[in-house]
Design a protein around this motif. Sequence first.
Motif, PDB file in Angstrom:
ATOM      1  N   PHE A  50       0.671  -1.224   0.145  1.00  0.00           N
ATOM      2  CA  PHE A  50      -0.081  -0.186  -0.108  1.00  0.00           C
ATOM      3  C   PHE A  50       0.970   1.444   0.047  1.00  0.00           C
ATOM      4  O   PHE A  50       2.115   1.303   0.878  1.00  0.00           O
ATOM      5  N   GLU A  51       0.340   2.250  -0.862  1.00  0.00           N
ATOM      6  CA  GLU A  51       1.311   3.457  -0.777  1.00  0.00           C
ATOM      7  C   GLU A  51       1.220   4.208   0.538  1.00  0.00           C
ATOM      8  O   GLU A  51       2.308   4.614   0.923  1.00  0.00           O
ATOM      9  N   ASN A  52       0.072   4.171   1.336  1.00  0.00           N
ATOM     10  CA  ASN A  52       0.034   4.820   2.518  1.00  0.00           C
ATOM     11  C   ASN A  52       0.315   3.418   3.462  1.00  0.00           C
ATOM     12  O   ASN A  52      -0.703   2.645   3.701  1.00  0.00           O
ATOM     13  N   GLN A  53       1.231   3.727   4.277  1.00  0.00           N
ATOM     14  CA  GLN A  53       1.547   2.449   5.271  1.00  0.00           C
ATOM     15  C   GLN A  53       0.712   2.542   6.573  1.00  0.00           C
ATOM     16  O   GLN A  53       0.942   1.732   7.223  1.00  0.00           O
ATOM     17  N   GLU A  54      -0.168   3.258   6.645  1.00  0.00           N
ATOM     18  CA  GLU A  54      -1.476   3.461   7.574  1.00  0.00           C
ATOM     19  C   GLU A  54      -2.403   2.655   7.281  1.00  0.00           C
ATOM     20  O   GLU A  54      -3.490   2.476   7.868  1.00  0.00           O
TER      21      GLU A  54
END
Length: 173
Positions: A50-54
């Motif tokens: 995922f681009e956003n690691q959150e």
Amino acid sequence: MSELKIEKPNYKKAQNSALKLLKECGYTKPPIDPVQIAKMLGVSVHSASFENQEVSGLYDFEKNIIYVNNKDSVERQTFTIAHELGHLKLHSEWVKSNDYKVLLRSRRDKDPIELEADAFAAHLLVPKEMLTKYRDIASVSDLAKAFGVSFDMMSNRLAFENKYVKYRPFNNS
């Protein structure tokens, strides 16, 4: 399909649903394998970047696939899969609606739907009946390893069951 609105999580519903699923799948001792449970339900599990690691993961109902963040620890991925199974079992109509959304880790802690799925995951991976068998003879670290969950998750499970004994020795490694 309408938007799912709940004021507060129904933890009992989450627990009962998780225990029912465990029984249907024939689990009687740890560790619980949520990937195997997903397969039994006809759901595939895929590792994803995922681009956003959150983002820990998500359930794609159209493809019937759970995606988990491949940068997370194995224990985190295990919990994420169980959490997404919680959405499948508890919130299937919502997951199929236009209202379904992926929440970032930093925004999840107050959302009742996410808390309900977390409770489902906790009871699926560490059911009270199994925990009761081992909690007095093993450290928190040993319990976490036996159940295949993180130390923090096991600590939270023990605290939830209000059975944590402060003088019990444990190894925090």
